[in-house]
Design a protein around this motif. Structure first.
Motif, PDB file in Angstrom:
ATOM      1  N   GLY A 120      39.259  46.175  38.840  1.00 41.86           N
ATOM      2  CA  GLY A 120      37.957  46.339  38.209  1.00 41.86           C
ATOM      3  C   GLY A 120      36.824  46.256  39.209  1.00 41.86           C
ATOM      4  N   ILE A 121      35.640  46.657  38.757  1.00 43.31           N
ATOM      5  CA  ILE A 121      34.472  46.648  39.646  1.00 43.31           C
ATOM      6  C   ILE A 121      34.130  45.222  40.074  1.00 43.31           C
ATOM      7  N   ASP A 122      34.348  44.273  39.194  1.00 42.88           N
ATOM      8  CA  ASP A 122      34.003  42.900  39.543  1.00 42.88           C
ATOM      9  C   ASP A 122      34.849  42.394  40.701  1.00 42.88           C
ATOM     10  N   GLU A 123      36.122  42.849  40.774  1.00 39.30           N
ATOM     11  CA  GLU A 123      36.974  42.458  41.906  1.00 39.30           C
ATOM     12  C   GLU A 123      36.450  43.051  43.202  1.00 39.30           C
ATOM     13  N   VAL A 124      35.988  44.304  43.126  1.00 39.87           N
ATOM     14  CA  VAL A 124      35.446  44.952  44.324  1.00 39.87           C
ATOM     15  C   VAL A 124      34.211  44.187  44.815  1.00 39.87           C
ATOM     16  N   GLN A 125      33.337  43.856  43.895  1.00 39.98           N
ATOM     17  CA  GLN A 125      32.129  43.138  44.286  1.00 39.98           C
ATOM     18  C   GLN A 125      32.464  41.781  44.906  1.00 39.98           C
ATOM     19  N   LYS A 126      33.429  41.071  44.306  1.00 37.56           N
ATOM     20  CA  LYS A 126      33.788  39.764  44.834  1.00 37.56           C
ATOM     21  C   LYS A 126      34.377  39.875  46.230  1.00 37.56           C
ATOM     22  N   ALA A 127      35.200  40.905  46.445  1.00 34.88           N
ATOM     23  CA  ALA A 127      35.815  41.092  47.767  1.00 34.88           C
ATOM     24  C   ALA A 127      34.761  41.403  48.823  1.00 34.88           C
ATOM     25  N   ILE A 128      33.779  42.237  48.484  1.00 37.72           N
ATOM     26  CA  ILE A 128      32.716  42.579  49.441  1.00 37.72           C
ATOM     27  C   ILE A 128      31.902  41.334  49.778  1.00 37.72           C
TER      28      ILE A 128
END
Length: 866
Positions: free
Chosen positions: A34-42
């Protein structure tokens, strides 16, 4: 920002660096991310935290870590999640590119991509000085820029200011030459010409000194005041000189002639000076924009008048007693004798016509009454304006497209607008800018005025039909006013605000009002900031379904914002600046509403839930924004005027239109900006004229200790106003701010002529016991030459302004036309109306026998008596 005098630096099409993460929803769904995982990783991969310091027995060490990622290449290998024992890297989920923070903004200078930097000065600072300081920094900027970038000046507002000031200086020099030439032609004596000519530079230099002490600057208004002053400051010296010359012609020696003439004419000059200063006293107390504009103008003229009065009462008679040469028996050339003969013919003609006018006093009085009626009629029917437009060498424009236009389409339309403008032979540079909206801006730099055949207003008129042929976009091009009176973002010069607490009333009535305004002749470019047809996608959340899956409304809106809102998820910090890391859905997944089904939301159980199972999408339309004015919802309607339509006529037509529409009482319609200030100022200037006349009357009443004869002196004002208004009508000019200044100047000149006649007549009655008819007749004939000299000097002094030469001369032209036209008409009529009214005033005082004109002395008797 380090330049003193600069208040604001505004950047158009600014392109700040950013790392842009363009995610692929299909790739993310295939991997269950999900997008939230991408944001957290960045956010976890891009760290810039203090890491501390180590202290040893002899050395200390700064602990540093390379947790900061500086460019797109550093973000591509970030591990977002692990699937089947293998890392899923960010580059597998979309494109990570070095980009800009705002990638939906376009700017062109002619055909090249460009960024525009607009520098604005602080209020009260000198434009030319600020521009010089900015120019001094440009070599430093050019040295620091890479060779691929070109830094150039697009528009320099100090250039037309310099040109205008230079032209006003030239006009001032021409005026001085013409005035001195007039004195020479009347007196035909070099010494007699130089003596009053000295009053001009002394008055100008003294005025400069007063301006310096008062902190005034050399600008168009102050220089125009000095130009007008040249024709008036010499009047007192001319009157003094002419009276001394007259006594020399009668055989008096130099010193005796100077003393006797000064004693005779001194009070007359004092009356003329004080009453002329009184004309401008009301201007000093005016408020609002007009008061601020005319304050320096009035003070400059008042100082010049006072200095000239002092010079004429002191220096002029002294120089005449010492340096004036007069040889009664000298032989003169053909030109001298021809002009002398011509003036004698005019004087004899005036003598005969004056006798005729005095014998038919009632007819002459009726002419004065008819002139007064004509003046009132012209004042009521005269087209009125405010601040005339000036050609500053630049144009501005705003563009408006359909409310559903994409930024790519808007960029194409904006480029088409710029291309058409650029092809015009009068145009030098065009800067066009558009962004993520349906609006754009255009800045146009014209070629120098001397190298193009058309003025700015004519260029706008020519471009308007060409730009109207571009489908899907409206272009509102305008010649920017010299003074901007509106703080709103407007597409035309004039604004009308429609406000109501009920927003639906605004939505209903504004389109109706605009439709009727477009039908009015002469009203152009009607538009408003009311945009209520913008396409919208309304998502109705299925809250029961979302709650059953443990998904909140905030999670759904977070996912939408991260996908379509260019969300800032992390920051790159450098030594000089900071830059953004932005996430969004890849552009190919943003081109239709159906792509919303590609968006997924993470549930607490780790499952990806399609957005279309959590919400229903409905297409609607709604407002792009809701504007407010005075804390109430409002819409601003902007419009321009066609050439030939005055602002006063347009305001009257619009007032009638609003009244006929009979809108609900809850709707408030008001003018803003230029129209509002025009209505206020026009009322103020009308009152100013009345107060000026009243002030002159009071001053003259004090000087002459009479309630009646000040009216005699002021009797010539209607003819002057009539001539000024008629001239403006003939030349198709509005009664604007500069024309009003011309009317005020006329009041001073016309009453000077009457003062010279009336003062002599009153003195002859009091000291010599003359009858009123004989006294006013002698006053008219003996003062005919100085009246002609002062009037012609004022006329020639104003003539360069009336011709409208030079940069900005067209805006100053109404002032010159009003003064020249008023002088011509009033000079012809005042010489006859004033003596007749003087006789009627004497009859009202009970002196009927002395007003009999049947026994007036012949011309030779008058000369002999003198």
């Amino acid at each position: 920002s380090t330049v003193i005098g600069v208040s604001q630096v505004q950047i158009y099409n600014a392109q700040k660096y950013a790392v842009r993460v363009q995610l692929n929803p299909d790739a993310m769904a295939a991997r269950g991310i999900g997008i939230d995982e991408v944001q957290k990783a960045i956010q976890e991969s891009n760290a810039n935290l203090p890491t501390g310091k180590m202290y040893g027995p002899k050395q200390s060490f700064q602990v540093l870590a390379d947790g900061q990622l500086m460019d797109a290449a550093g973000y591509r290998p970030i591990t977002v999640a692990w699937r089947n024992g293998a890392p899923v890297r960010l580059e597998q989920l979309g494109h990570i590119i070095d980009s800009t923070e705002n990638n939906k903004s376009y700017g062109w200078l002619n055909n090249d991509r460009a960024v525009l930097m607009a520098v604005q000065r602080q209020p009260g600072t000198n434009t030319v000085e600020v521009v010089q300081r900015v120019m001094a920094l440009l070599p430093v900027f050019r040295a620091e820029l890479p060779p691929s970038l070109n830094l150039q000046i697009m528009t320099d507002r100090s250039a037309p200011i310099r040109a205008s000031v230079d032209d006003v200086k030239l006009t001032l020099l021409m005026t001085m030459i013409l005035v001195v030439l007039v004195i020479f032609l009347f007196l035909r004596n070099v010494t007699a010409t130089v003596i009053p000519g000295v009053a001009v530079p002394l008055s100008i230099v003294g005025t400069f000194a007063a301006m310096y002490l008062l902190g005034y600057s050399l600008n168009n208004l102050s220089l125009m005041a000095l130009t007008l002053s040249v024709g008036f400051v010499v009047d007192d010296a001319i009157v003094m000189l002419e009276n001394i010359v007259r006594y020399r012609e009668l055989g008096k020696p130099g010193m005796a002639a100077a003393l006797e003439a000064s004693r005779e004419i001194g009070f007359t000059i004092l009356s003329m000076t004080v009453s002329l200063v009184a004309v401008f006293i009301p201007v000093l107390f005016m408020g609002g924009l007009v008061g601020r504009l005319l304050h320096e103008f009035a003070v400059t003229i008042i100082v010049a008048i006072l200095i000239s009065g002092f010079v004429s009462l002191t220096l002029t008679p002294m120089m005449c007693s010492r340096f004036l040469r007069f040889e009664p028996g000298a032989r003169h050339g053909v030109l001298y004798r021809s002009f002398d003969f011509g003036f004698d013919v005019i004087a004899r003609g005036y003598d005969r016509t004056l006798r005729l006018a005095m014998r038919h006093g009632f007819s002459t009085l009726m002419l004065a009454v008819a002139m007064l009626a004509g003046t009132v009629y012209l004042l009521l029917t005269m087209p009125t304006g405010f601040i005339p437009s000036t050609d500053t060498g630049s144009l501005t424009g705003q563009t408006l497209a359909n409310q559903d236009i994409s930024y790519e389409a808007m960029a194409r339309h904006q480029k088409a607008v710029a291309d058409i403008i650029q092809r015009d032979p009068n145009v030098d540079h065009v800067y066009a800018n558009s962004g993520d909206s349906n609006q754009g801006i255009v800045f146009v730099t014209l070629k120098p005025r001397k190298s193009r055949p058309l003025g700015a207003e004519q260029i706008v008129t020519e471009l308007r039909p060409k730009l109207a042929q571009i489908p899907g976009i409206q272009v509102f091009l305008q010649n920017p006013p010299a003074i901007t009176l509106s703080g709103q973002n407007i597409r035309a010069l004039y604004q009308m605000v429609v406000g109501s607490a009920n927003l639906q009333e605004i939505y209903s009535w504004v389109p109706k009002l605009m439709g009727k305004m477009q039908a009015l002749p002469g009203i152009l470019d009607v538009n408003s900031d009311l945009q209520v047809r913008s396409p919208q996608l309304q998502l109705s959340l299925n809250r029961d379904r979302a709650n059953s899956l443990g998904i909140s409304a905030q999670q759904i809106e977070d996912a939408l914002y991260s996908a379509y809102g260019a969300r800032l998820v992390s920051t790159i910090f450098t030594q000089a600046n900071q830059y953004s890391v932005i996430t969004e859905i890849a552009p190919e997944y943003q081109n239709s509403p159906e792509m919303l089904s590609k968006l997924y939301v993470h549930s607490p159980g780790g499952q990806l839930v399609p957005l279309d199972t959590l919400a229903k999408v409905k297409r609607t339309v709604g407002p792009l924004s809701v504007n407010h004015f005075g804390q109430l919802p409002s819409a601003t309607i902007s419009f321009n005027l066609a050439p030939g339509l005055s602002l006063g006529e347009a305001a009257a037509a619009l007032n009638n239109l609003v009244r006929d529409m009979q809108m609900p009482a809850t709707i408030n319609v008001s003018y803003q900006g230029t129209v509002r200030e025009f209505e206020r100022s026009f009322r103020g200037m009308s009152i100013l004229l009345l107060v000026a006349v009243l002030t002159i009357y009071i001053i003259l009443g004090i000087l002459y200790e009479s309630f009646i004869h000040p009216l005699t002196i002021l009797s010539g004002l209607p003819s002057a106003v009539f001539g000024a208004l008629l001239t403006l009508k003939v030349f198709h000019r509005d009664l604007d701010l500069f024309a009003f200044v011309g009317l005020i100047m006329l009041f001073g000149v016309v009453k000077k002529n009457a003062i010279m006649m009336i003062d002599f007549a009153l003195e002859a009655q009091r000291e010599e016991g003359c009858r009123p008819a004989e006294a006013i007749y002698r006053g008219c004939t003996l003062r005919f030459r100085p009246i002609m000299m002062t009037t012609v000097a004022a006329l020639f002094g104003t003539l360069p302004i009336a011709l409208g030469f030079g940069e900005g001369g067209d805006a100053r032209r109404p002032l010159g036309l009003a003064v020249v036209g008023g002088l011509v008409v009033s000079q012809f009529l005042t010489l006859y109306i004033t003596p007749v009214i003087y006789l009627y005033v004497e009859r009202l005082r009970g002196n009927r026998q002395g007003t009999d004109v049947s026994s007036l002395p012949r011309p030779k008797e008058t000369v002999a008596h003198a």
